[in-house]
Design a protein around this motif. Sequence first.
Motif, PDB file in Angstrom:
ATOM      1  N   ALA A  16      43.456  25.326 -22.752  1.00  0.00           N
ATOM      2  CA  ALA A  16      44.332  25.209 -23.914  1.00  0.00           C
ATOM      3  C   ALA A  16      43.545  24.670 -25.083  1.00  0.00           C
ATOM      4  CB  ALA A  16      45.509  24.290 -23.599  1.00  0.00           C
ATOM      5  N   ALA A  17      44.000  24.968 -26.273  1.00  0.00           N
ATOM      6  CA  ALA A  17      43.323  24.493 -27.469  1.00  0.00           C
ATOM      7  C   ALA A  17      44.357  24.183 -28.527  1.00  0.00           C
ATOM      8  CB  ALA A  17      42.341  25.546 -27.985  1.00  0.00           C
ATOM      9  N   ALA A  18      44.045  23.206 -29.384  1.00  0.00           N
ATOM     10  CA  ALA A  18      44.948  22.840 -30.462  1.00  0.00           C
ATOM     11  C   ALA A  18      44.203  22.891 -31.782  1.00  0.00           C
ATOM     12  CB  ALA A  18      45.493  21.432 -30.233  1.00  0.00           C
ATOM     13  N   SER A  19      44.884  23.359 -32.807  1.00  0.00           N
ATOM     14  CA  SER A  19      44.230  23.464 -34.102  1.00  0.00           C
ATOM     15  C   SER A  19      45.262  23.612 -35.202  1.00  0.00           C
ATOM     16  CB  SER A  19      43.289  24.671 -34.130  1.00  0.00           C
ATOM     17  OG  SER A  19      42.725  24.834 -35.414  1.00  0.00           O
ATOM     18  N   ALA A  20      44.992  22.983 -36.346  1.00  0.00           N
ATOM     19  CA  ALA A  20      45.818  23.212 -37.527  1.00  0.00           C
ATOM     20  C   ALA A  20      45.376  24.490 -38.219  1.00  0.00           C
ATOM     21  CB  ALA A  20      45.707  22.024 -38.471  1.00  0.00           C
ATOM     22  N   GLN A  21      44.243  25.016 -37.805  1.00  0.00           N
ATOM     23  CA  GLN A  21      43.737  26.244 -38.389  1.00  0.00           C
ATOM     24  C   GLN A  21      43.950  27.393 -37.403  1.00  0.00           C
ATOM     25  OE1 GLN A  21      42.617  26.334 -41.637  1.00  0.00           O
ATOM     26  NE2 GLN A  21      43.403  24.252 -41.601  1.00  0.00           N
ATOM     27  N   GLY A  22      42.936  28.230 -37.251  1.00  0.00           N
ATOM     28  CA  GLY A  22      43.107  29.403 -36.406  1.00  0.00           C
ATOM     29  C   GLY A  22      43.086  29.082 -34.930  1.00  0.00           C
ATOM     30  N   ILE A  23      43.732  29.957 -34.154  1.00  0.00           N
ATOM     31  CA  ILE A  23      43.730  29.798 -32.709  1.00  0.00           C
ATOM     32  C   ILE A  23      43.918  31.168 -32.068  1.00  0.00           C
ATOM     33  CG2 ILE A  23      46.216  29.471 -32.294  1.00  0.00           C
ATOM     34  CD1 ILE A  23      45.298  26.969 -30.606  1.00  0.00           C
ATOM     35  N   PRO A 454      57.696  29.678 -38.025  1.00  0.00           N
ATOM     36  CA  PRO A 454      57.434  30.035 -36.625  1.00  0.00           C
ATOM     37  C   PRO A 454      57.026  28.812 -35.819  1.00  0.00           C
ATOM     38  CG  PRO A 454      55.633  30.771 -38.032  1.00  0.00           C
ATOM     39  CD  PRO A 454      56.690  30.252 -38.943  1.00  0.00           C
ATOM     40  N   VAL A 455      57.531  28.743 -34.580  1.00  0.00           N
ATOM     41  CA  VAL A 455      57.243  27.583 -33.738  1.00  0.00           C
ATOM     42  C   VAL A 455      56.745  27.947 -32.351  1.00  0.00           C
ATOM     43  CG1 VAL A 455      58.816  26.019 -34.946  1.00  0.00           C
ATOM     44  CG2 VAL A 455      59.685  27.441 -33.056  1.00  0.00           C
ATOM     45  N   LEU A 478      62.074  25.726 -25.390  1.00  0.00           N
ATOM     46  CA  LEU A 478      63.123  25.316 -26.322  1.00  0.00           C
ATOM     47  C   LEU A 478      64.162  24.410 -25.682  1.00  0.00           C
ATOM     48  CD1 LEU A 478      63.765  28.645 -28.274  1.00  0.00           C
ATOM     49  CD2 LEU A 478      61.981  26.929 -28.625  1.00  0.00           C
ATOM     50  N   ASP A 479      64.552  24.695 -24.439  1.00  0.00           N
ATOM     51  CA  ASP A 479      65.592  23.887 -23.779  1.00  0.00           C
ATOM     52  C   ASP A 479      65.016  22.688 -23.040  1.00  0.00           C
ATOM     53  OD1 ASP A 479      68.019  25.315 -24.411  1.00  0.00           O
ATOM     54  OD2 ASP A 479      67.326  26.909 -23.096  1.00  0.00           O
ATOM     55  N   TRP A 480      63.867  22.882 -22.423  1.00  0.00           N
ATOM     56  CA  TRP A 480      63.323  21.821 -21.576  1.00  0.00           C
ATOM     57  C   TRP A 480      62.122  21.112 -22.191  1.00  0.00           C
ATOM     58  CZ3 TRP A 480      63.681  25.877 -17.121  1.00  0.00           C
ATOM     59  CH2 TRP A 480      65.023  25.995 -16.727  1.00  0.00           C
ATOM     60  N   GLY A 481      61.721  21.516 -23.376  1.00  0.00           N
ATOM     61  CA  GLY A 481      60.675  20.806 -24.112  1.00  0.00           C
ATOM     62  C   GLY A 481      59.318  20.796 -23.447  1.00  0.00           C
ATOM     63  N   MET A 482      59.022  21.782 -22.644  1.00  0.00           N
ATOM     64  CA  MET A 482      57.772  21.791 -21.905  1.00  0.00           C
ATOM     65  C   MET A 482      56.597  22.176 -22.797  1.00  0.00           C
ATOM     66  SD  MET A 482      59.030  23.494 -18.286  1.00  0.00           S
ATOM     67  CE  MET A 482      57.486  23.094 -17.444  1.00  0.00           C
ATOM     68  N   GLU A 483      55.437  21.624 -22.496  1.00  0.00           N
ATOM     69  CA  GLU A 483      54.212  22.019 -23.184  1.00  0.00           C
ATOM     70  C   GLU A 483      53.963  23.505 -22.933  1.00  0.00           C
ATOM     71  OE1 GLU A 483      52.232  20.059 -25.213  1.00  0.00           O
ATOM     72  OE2 GLU A 483      53.966  18.732 -25.010  1.00  0.00           O
ATOM     73  N   PRO A 484      53.307  24.188 -23.890  1.00  0.00           N
ATOM     74  CA  PRO A 484      53.195  25.644 -23.751  1.00  0.00           C
ATOM     75  C   PRO A 484      52.542  26.109 -22.460  1.00  0.00           C
ATOM     76  CG  PRO A 484      51.830  24.813 -25.558  1.00  0.00           C
ATOM     77  CD  PRO A 484      52.739  23.713 -25.159  1.00  0.00           C
ATOM     78  N   ALA A 533      50.392  32.180 -24.936  1.00  0.00           N
ATOM     79  CA  ALA A 533      51.328  31.635 -25.920  1.00  0.00           C
ATOM     80  C   ALA A 533      50.611  30.698 -26.882  1.00  0.00           C
ATOM     81  CB  ALA A 533      52.458  30.890 -25.211  1.00  0.00           C
ATOM     82  N   ALA A 534      51.341  30.323 -27.925  1.00  0.00           N
ATOM     83  CA  ALA A 534      50.945  29.236 -28.823  1.00  0.00           C
ATOM     84  C   ALA A 534      52.220  28.588 -29.330  1.00  0.00           C
ATOM     85  CB  ALA A 534      50.106  29.754 -29.983  1.00  0.00           C
ATOM     86  N   ALA A 535      52.183  27.269 -29.501  1.00  0.00           N
ATOM     87  CA  ALA A 535      53.355  26.533 -29.958  1.00  0.00           C
ATOM     88  C   ALA A 535      52.966  25.598 -31.100  1.00  0.00           C
ATOM     89  CB  ALA A 535      53.962  25.728 -28.809  1.00  0.00           C
ATOM     90  N   TRP A 536      53.860  25.494 -32.084  1.00  0.00           N
ATOM     91  CA  TRP A 536      53.662  24.554 -33.193  1.00  0.00           C
ATOM     92  C   TRP A 536      54.140  23.188 -32.745  1.00  0.00           C
ATOM     93  CZ3 TRP A 536      50.926  24.475 -37.450  1.00  0.00           C
ATOM     94  CH2 TRP A 536      51.199  23.551 -38.448  1.00  0.00           C
ATOM     95  N   GLU A 537      53.228  22.232 -32.745  1.00  0.00           N
ATOM     96  CA  GLU A 537      53.523  20.930 -32.167  1.00  0.00           C
ATOM     97  C   GLU A 537      52.799  19.847 -32.955  1.00  0.00           C
ATOM     98  OE1 GLU A 537      52.060  19.687 -28.043  1.00  0.00           O
ATOM     99  OE2 GLU A 537      54.109  20.392 -27.670  1.00  0.00           O
ATOM    100  N   ASN A 538      53.564  18.914 -33.527  1.00  0.00           N
ATOM    101  CA  ASN A 538      52.983  17.788 -34.266  1.00  0.00           C
ATOM    102  C   ASN A 538      52.030  18.242 -35.366  1.00  0.00           C
ATOM    103  OD1 ASN A 538      54.350  15.938 -32.555  1.00  0.00           O
ATOM    104  ND2 ASN A 538      52.716  16.131 -31.029  1.00  0.00           N
ATOM    105  N   GLY A 539      52.457  19.270 -36.109  1.00  0.00           N
ATOM    106  CA  GLY A 539      51.696  19.705 -37.267  1.00  0.00           C
ATOM    107  C   GLY A 539      50.495  20.575 -36.971  1.00  0.00           C
ATOM    108  N   LYS A 540      50.419  21.130 -35.767  1.00  0.00           N
ATOM    109  CA  LYS A 540      49.293  22.005 -35.434  1.00  0.00           C
ATOM    110  C   LYS A 540      49.723  23.002 -34.363  1.00  0.00           C
ATOM    111  CE  LYS A 540      47.500  18.648 -32.089  1.00  0.00           C
ATOM    112  NZ  LYS A 540      46.380  17.717 -31.792  1.00  0.00           N
ATOM    113  N   TRP A 541      48.956  24.078 -34.259  1.00  0.00           N
ATOM    114  CA  TRP A 541      49.196  25.071 -33.215  1.00  0.00           C
ATOM    115  C   TRP A 541      48.478  24.663 -31.936  1.00  0.00           C
ATOM    116  CZ3 TRP A 541      52.862  28.536 -33.180  1.00  0.00           C
ATOM    117  CH2 TRP A 541      53.380  29.004 -34.395  1.00  0.00           C
ATOM    118  N   VAL A 542      49.187  24.729 -30.832  1.00  0.00           N
ATOM    119  CA  VAL A 542      48.621  24.482 -29.510  1.00  0.00           C
ATOM    120  C   VAL A 542      48.672  25.799 -28.746  1.00  0.00           C
ATOM    121  CG1 VAL A 542      48.845  23.213 -27.339  1.00  0.00           C
ATOM    122  CG2 VAL A 542      49.374  22.078 -29.523  1.00  0.00           C
TER     123      VAL A 542
END
Length: 556
Positions: A16-23, A454-455, A478-484, A533-542
């Motif tokens: 997994a990777a997290a970034s406010a930029q590209g992913i 988009p989230v 969305l329902d269970w709040g799981m990490e991507p 997948a990718a998810a928007w989380e805490n101001g960045k894409w994961v």
Amino acid sequence: MKKLLLTLALLLFSPAAASAQGIVSSADPRASAAGQEILRKGGSAADAAMAMMLALTVVEPQSSGIGGGGFFVYNDGKTGMVSTIDGREAAPMAATPQRFVGPDGKALPFIQAFPGGKSVGVPGNVRLMAMVHARWGRLAWKELFQPAIRLAEDGYQVTRPLNSGVAMVSPLWKDFPAVRAQYLIDGKPPQVGETIKNPALAKILRKIADDGPDAFYTGKNAQAIVDAATGSTVAPSDMTLADLAAYRAKERPPVCGYYRSYKICGMGPPSSGATTVLGILGMLERFDLKKLGKDSPVAWHLIGEAMELAYADREKYLGDRDFVDVPVAGLIDPAYLKARSKLISPTTTLARYEAGTPPGAPQRTAAVQNEVPGTTHFVAIDGDGNIVSMTSTVEGPFGSQLLANGFVLNNELTDFTLAPEKDGKPVANRVEPGKRPLSSMSPTIVYDTRTGKPVFVVGAAGGKTIIMQVAKAIIARLDWGMEPRDALGLGLIYFNQDGVILEQGTSLEALKPAMEKLGNKVTIAKLGLKANAAAWENGKWVGAADPRSVGVALEQ
């Protein structure tokens, strides 16, 4: 070689990777690296996705490539507008509804239908790529091919999925010398870690890079495709050069609907992805899945009931909208889905799962359509907020088992319903000239309606399970709040003619006794799954790749 091994090892241990930029995220680390390379060179999300599609042609030939097709869903970072491109394969103009009917008047068994030339549809991915690049590309067309060309020329190491794919279908290869020569080593499936080169594929990739998409659909490459399909000793095709020259990718209207406080957008017909995912979610909306939680047998019972009802609608109404009337708006109509939801009880199981009558529905006969586990998905996001969710395929492992210029030719025409009639009436997904077969591919983008942003971006591989993988991941997120990554890795519920299937080796196995008390007939079985997948989380894409796969997510 040491450098290559080190790079591969680093990628494999970065799921997994997290970034406010590209992913980027894909099902193979070399493809993810190709997308990352393009982003770092200033390419757009669309550029990165197309580079991944090409790289997967080389390193994941059992699943996808330029000899197949795909569906492309795009979010414009400036406007938030959603666009979708249909690069699905098409039947030759000589095709008839009787294409997969035997001398006895019955549909051929799938094992007889898929190998050889008759199952090959006109490939769509290169025309899709050209349309995408013309609209959203930043780098030169030629630049997008370089990672794939290097992989084909220099060689790449065999992964576990490639090894198992060859082992699965190579017993068929006595009649398919080209694929046998390319992917067997000393007559045996290549071992994990062995190196494969594909100079023929590198050559045609260079040709297309230099001369553009027409180099695929006309001239010597088109002739190579026709020769492979029509010259097959198994089920020779009737494909022509004119079929290839005439192929065009098509922009389709996206299909969007709502689930709780989210808008979910995906691909319309000939994909059944968006309508069926939205059908499942719409029927579940009245239930408090968050309160029930991911370990609740009642929650999974409800999901299973909604799944069976939505798939029943799928089998009856979905097909290529250019050929048959598909009640898209009716299938996702909130009032219709509320009425369907009333059939579902948290304490009992339905005796039968029949299609409903959505608004605008034509008279139609339901018929089961075959899809086998295969395909691939990838995600790309750039620093400007442009997003790609794309699913690409050659259908089953190694498609038709035919190669042309080093790339696998699809067997997508067996995604048509093999029996053209049921109860004396034509089925929606029957073979017709120029028609595109029904697909479960479900590239999806989820938006938070409170912000309009988009989230969550998701898609999957695995035949008709794709729809359920995507629906499950959306519920988990969305329902269970799981990490991507956890949302992708969560066990899956699916179904067969006997009842529901709970994925073997996952937490769902423990739910079998409780679900049986609710009236479900439950089987525990392995399912061939992989998602990205990718998810928007805490101001960045994961970004995330399915833990079942060797895939990785990488940041720019």
